[in-house]
Design a protein around this motif. Structure first.
Motif, PDB file in Angstrom:
ATOM      1  N   LYS A  64      41.932  37.002  45.354  1.00  0.00           N
ATOM      2  CA  LYS A  64      41.785  37.913  44.202  1.00  0.00           C
ATOM      3  C   LYS A  64      42.244  37.109  42.991  1.00  0.00           C
ATOM      4  O   LYS A  64      43.479  36.654  43.075  1.00  0.00           O
ATOM      5  CB  LYS A  64      41.875  39.292  44.159  1.00  0.00           C
ATOM      6  CG  LYS A  64      41.275  40.091  45.130  1.00  0.00           C
ATOM      7  CD  LYS A  64      41.721  41.504  45.018  1.00  0.00           C
ATOM      8  CE  LYS A  64      41.113  42.250  46.126  1.00  0.00           C
ATOM      9  NZ  LYS A  64      41.606  43.895  46.332  1.00  0.00           N
ATOM     10  N   PHE A  66      43.650  37.143  38.984  1.00  0.00           N
ATOM     11  CA  PHE A  66      44.205  38.276  38.307  1.00  0.00           C
ATOM     12  C   PHE A  66      44.581  37.266  36.881  1.00  0.00           C
ATOM     13  O   PHE A  66      45.087  36.176  37.212  1.00  0.00           O
ATOM     14  CB  PHE A  66      45.523  38.862  38.741  1.00  0.00           C
ATOM     15  CG  PHE A  66      45.367  40.100  39.684  1.00  0.00           C
ATOM     16  CD1 PHE A  66      45.528  41.379  39.273  1.00  0.00           C
ATOM     17  CD2 PHE A  66      44.492  39.991  40.761  1.00  0.00           C
ATOM     18  CE1 PHE A  66      45.177  42.550  39.889  1.00  0.00           C
ATOM     19  CE2 PHE A  66      44.210  41.114  41.564  1.00  0.00           C
ATOM     20  CZ  PHE A  66      44.569  42.242  41.141  1.00  0.00           C
ATOM     21  N   PHE A  71      43.661  42.026  29.933  1.00  0.00           N
ATOM     22  CA  PHE A  71      42.630  42.478  30.550  1.00  0.00           C
ATOM     23  C   PHE A  71      41.194  42.293  30.097  1.00  0.00           C
ATOM     24  O   PHE A  71      40.146  42.400  30.971  1.00  0.00           O
ATOM     25  CB  PHE A  71      43.114  43.891  30.963  1.00  0.00           C
ATOM     26  CG  PHE A  71      43.004  44.882  29.449  1.00  0.00           C
ATOM     27  CD1 PHE A  71      41.770  45.380  28.984  1.00  0.00           C
ATOM     28  CD2 PHE A  71      43.997  44.992  28.647  1.00  0.00           C
ATOM     29  CE1 PHE A  71      41.898  46.306  28.015  1.00  0.00           C
ATOM     30  CE2 PHE A  71      44.114  46.040  27.661  1.00  0.00           C
ATOM     31  CZ  PHE A  71      42.966  46.543  27.171  1.00  0.00           C
ATOM     32  N   ALA A  74      40.155  39.038  31.330  1.00  0.00           N
ATOM     33  CA  ALA A  74      40.056  39.236  32.859  1.00  0.00           C
ATOM     34  C   ALA A  74      38.772  39.800  33.015  1.00  0.00           C
ATOM     35  O   ALA A  74      37.894  39.557  34.172  1.00  0.00           O
ATOM     36  CB  ALA A  74      41.286  39.971  33.476  1.00  0.00           C
ATOM     37  N   HIS A  75      38.152  40.883  32.479  1.00  0.00           N
ATOM     38  CA  HIS A  75      37.161  41.725  32.639  1.00  0.00           C
ATOM     39  C   HIS A  75      35.699  40.841  32.250  1.00  0.00           C
ATOM     40  O   HIS A  75      34.931  40.568  33.113  1.00  0.00           O
ATOM     41  CB  HIS A  75      36.916  42.958  31.838  1.00  0.00           C
ATOM     42  CG  HIS A  75      35.557  43.701  31.721  1.00  0.00           C
ATOM     43  ND1 HIS A  75      35.249  44.101  32.976  1.00  0.00           N
ATOM     44  CD2 HIS A  75      34.517  43.637  30.958  1.00  0.00           C
ATOM     45  CE1 HIS A  75      33.884  44.800  32.563  1.00  0.00           C
ATOM     46  NE2 HIS A  75      33.786  44.395  31.544  1.00  0.00           N
ATOM     47  N   CYS A  79      37.343  38.402  36.551  1.00  0.00           N
ATOM     48  CA  CYS A  79      38.292  38.437  37.541  1.00  0.00           C
ATOM     49  C   CYS A  79      38.687  39.728  38.111  1.00  0.00           C
ATOM     50  O   CYS A  79      38.086  40.631  37.727  1.00  0.00           O
ATOM     51  CB  CYS A  79      39.682  38.219  36.608  1.00  0.00           C
ATOM     52  SG  CYS A  79      39.705  36.496  35.865  1.00  0.00           S
ATOM     53  N   GLY A  81      41.368  41.428  38.482  1.00  0.00           N
ATOM     54  CA  GLY A  81      42.180  42.245  38.006  1.00  0.00           C
ATOM     55  C   GLY A  81      43.261  41.672  37.159  1.00  0.00           C
ATOM     56  O   GLY A  81      42.762  40.432  36.610  1.00  0.00           O
ATOM     57  N   ALA A  95      42.487  49.074  31.204  1.00  0.00           N
ATOM     58  CA  ALA A  95      41.938  48.076  32.147  1.00  0.00           C
ATOM     59  C   ALA A  95      41.285  48.619  33.348  1.00  0.00           C
ATOM     60  O   ALA A  95      40.233  48.243  33.538  1.00  0.00           O
ATOM     61  CB  ALA A  95      43.296  47.186  32.665  1.00  0.00           C
ATOM     62  N   LEU A 100      38.840  46.993  36.495  1.00  0.00           N
ATOM     63  CA  LEU A 100      39.989  46.000  37.018  1.00  0.00           C
ATOM     64  C   LEU A 100      40.927  46.750  37.827  1.00  0.00           C
ATOM     65  O   LEU A 100      41.365  47.878  37.723  1.00  0.00           O
ATOM     66  CB  LEU A 100      40.546  45.345  35.668  1.00  0.00           C
ATOM     67  CG  LEU A 100      39.592  44.374  35.021  1.00  0.00           C
ATOM     68  CD1 LEU A 100      40.612  44.168  33.725  1.00  0.00           C
ATOM     69  CD2 LEU A 100      39.130  43.157  35.698  1.00  0.00           C
ATOM     70  N   GLU A 101      41.457  46.201  38.807  1.00  0.00           N
ATOM     71  CA  GLU A 101      42.573  46.351  39.562  1.00  0.00           C
ATOM     72  C   GLU A 101      43.738  46.132  38.811  1.00  0.00           C
ATOM     73  O   GLU A 101      43.611  45.140  38.067  1.00  0.00           O
ATOM     74  CB  GLU A 101      42.753  45.597  40.875  1.00  0.00           C
ATOM     75  CG  GLU A 101      41.914  45.988  41.954  1.00  0.00           C
ATOM     76  CD  GLU A 101      42.086  45.158  43.249  1.00  0.00           C
ATOM     77  OE1 GLU A 101      43.271  45.226  43.654  1.00  0.00           O
ATOM     78  OE2 GLU A 101      41.017  44.730  43.684  1.00  0.00           O
TER      79      GLU A 101
END
Length: 185
Positions: A64, A66, A71, A74-75, A79, A81, A95, A100-101
């Motif tokens: 994964k 990150f 965030f 990342a989104h 990604c 998280g 987030a 997202l994680e």
């Protein structure tokens, strides 16, 4: 088996996206991390680097990807998280709302509880062992205490540079370990 969380650092990687990716893919093949976090607080080309990694084979069914702090980026890049610093508890819900994680850096029991309260999926707790410029290590006993008292997954972080350190963390029962230097050739 304990999960492996590779955190990048600009002092071990280059800011050139192509070279960075080549080095990271080599390290990924060698160490097979479950998580990779792009962490570079000073790179003015962070977005370019993040886009390069997001389009690559870094994130796959076994690993994964990150991003650190951003965030929204990342989104937008798909990604898995975001890894938030310990002062960003208010960002956890935002987030999570994007799917997202969320992993949050923590250094005290109170911070670990705050991360749990706001819905973090996991925390890093550090520094476990001596590590440059990170203060006095908290040690394995404190790590076990935190791990046993919180619900989010717990990654040991800080000074984990060899298999002996990994095994000591695994013996405590933490979900995983996170490191920069463990994953450096």
């Amino acid at each position: 088996m304990i999960k492996r969380y590779l955190i990048t650092d600009p002092s071990f990687y280059t800011s050139d996206a192509t070279q960075f990716l080549q080095k990271l893919l080599h390290v990924k093949a060698k160490h097979q991390p479950d998580y990779v976090c792009l962490r570079d607080k000073e790179n003015v080309s962070y977005k370019t680097l993040a886009k390069t990694l997001a389009k690559s084979d870094i994130q796959d069914e076994n690993t994964k990807l990150f991003l650190h702090t951003d965030f929204a980026l990342a989104h937008s890049l798909g990604c898995a998280g975001v890894h938030l610093p310990s002062h960003s508890f208010d960002q956890i819900e935002k987030a999570k709302a994007l799917g997202l994680e969320v992993i949050v850096s923590t250094h005290t029991f109170d911070e670990a509880c705050m991360a749990e309260k706001y819905g973090a999926d996991a925390i890093t707790f550090s520094p476990i062992f001596a590590t440059p410029n990170k203060g006095k290590p908290v040690g394995l006993e404190k790590l076990k205490e935190i791990n046993d008292k919180i619900k989010p997954k717990c990654f040991a972080l800080g000074g984990i540079i060899n298999e002996e350190h990994v095994k000591a963390c695994e013996a405590i029962g933490v979900y995983g370990f996170a490191s920069i230097r463990f994953f450096i050739d």
